[in-house]
Scaffold this motif. Structure first.
Motif, PDB file in Angstrom:
ATOM      1  N   GLN A 128      30.645  46.485  48.284  1.00  0.00           N
ATOM      2  CA  GLN A 128      29.479  47.223  48.632  1.00  0.00           C
ATOM      3  C   GLN A 128      28.072  46.343  48.624  1.00  0.00           C
ATOM      4  N   PRO A 129      27.972  45.463  49.678  1.00  0.00           N
ATOM      5  CA  PRO A 129      27.004  44.764  49.434  1.00  0.00           C
ATOM      6  C   PRO A 129      25.511  45.403  49.379  1.00  0.00           C
ATOM      7  N   PRO A 130      24.378  44.723  48.656  1.00  0.00           N
ATOM      8  CA  PRO A 130      24.349  43.587  48.050  1.00  0.00           C
ATOM      9  C   PRO A 130      25.064  43.542  46.514  1.00  0.00           C
ATOM     10  N   TRP A 131      25.650  44.518  46.182  1.00  0.00           N
ATOM     11  CA  TRP A 131      25.915  44.544  44.637  1.00  0.00           C
ATOM     12  C   TRP A 131      27.425  43.905  44.469  1.00  0.00           C
ATOM     13  N   ASP A 132      27.440  43.080  43.435  1.00  0.00           N
ATOM     14  CA  ASP A 132      28.784  42.858  42.805  1.00  0.00           C
ATOM     15  C   ASP A 132      29.279  43.592  41.909  1.00  0.00           C
ATOM     16  N   PHE A 133      30.469  43.401  41.568  1.00  0.00           N
ATOM     17  CA  PHE A 133      31.131  44.345  40.375  1.00  0.00           C
ATOM     18  C   PHE A 133      31.950  43.946  39.651  1.00  0.00           C
ATOM     19  N   LEU A 134      31.741  44.209  38.230  1.00  0.00           N
ATOM     20  CA  LEU A 134      32.884  43.623  37.393  1.00  0.00           C
ATOM     21  C   LEU A 134      34.405  44.211  37.687  1.00  0.00           C
ATOM     22  N   PRO A 135      35.411  43.326  37.376  1.00  0.00           N
ATOM     23  CA  PRO A 135      36.563  43.882  37.801  1.00  0.00           C
ATOM     24  C   PRO A 135      37.338  45.013  36.964  1.00  0.00           C
ATOM     25  N   THR A 136      36.823  45.198  35.988  1.00  0.00           N
ATOM     26  CA  THR A 136      37.595  46.224  34.808  1.00  0.00           C
ATOM     27  C   THR A 136      36.900  47.417  35.002  1.00  0.00           C
TER      28      THR A 136
END
Length: 157
Positions: A21-29
């Protein structure tokens, strides 16, 4: 140069993610790890203007419609569909007396208190409070950079 976190969000999915979901980055947990419910991820954007300077997670017995005074939030219950407490991520931006937050992480463990992680401060709020399952302890840093994920795109030949 460590770039601070500038914005925060949540992503809620019916299946495991997080989704691109650009421009977001997400923690994998997933904040519902081990307890069912929706798959919920914490997202962030890095940037130098108006950085996040405080973050906390708060638990309530019932759903909330507004964040605590002076704080921002997404309004997303991090325990949606899993039972237990209603847990919300709250934050403040641009406090001149505080260092910008540069990294976040979630630790899934069976330890009932957050273990020390070098370079990180723990937030003493189990994200699975009241829902059973493992403990999920949130941490933040003002010195460590977020680990940039390498996006892998496979071309169809």
């Amino acid at each position: 140069m460590t770039i601070p976190i500038q914005q925060l969000t949540n992503q809620v999915n019916d299946d495991a993610g997080p989704k691109y979901q650009p421009p977001w980055d997400f923690l994998p947990t997933d904040t519902n790890t081990g307890v069912g419910g929706k798959y919920i991820y914490i997202g962030y954007i890095l940037g130098n203007s108006n950085p996040v300077t405080s973050i906390n997670f708060v638990a309530y017995d019932g759903a909330q419609s507004n964040p605590p005074s002076g704080w921002q939030w997404t309004g997303q219950d991090l325990k949606q569909g899993a039972g237990g407490k209603y847990i919300y991520m709250i934050w403040k931006n641009g406090e001149s007396s505080k260092k910008p937050i540069t990294a976040l992480q979630l630790l899934v463990t069976n330890q009932s208190t957050p273990p020390a992680i070098a370079g990180y401060d723990s937030i003493n709020q189990d994200l699975n409070q009241g829902a059973g399952g493992p403990y999920i302890w949130p941490y933040y840093s003002t010195t460590i950079s977020m680990q940039k994920k390498e996006e892998v795109i496979l071309a169809k030949v």
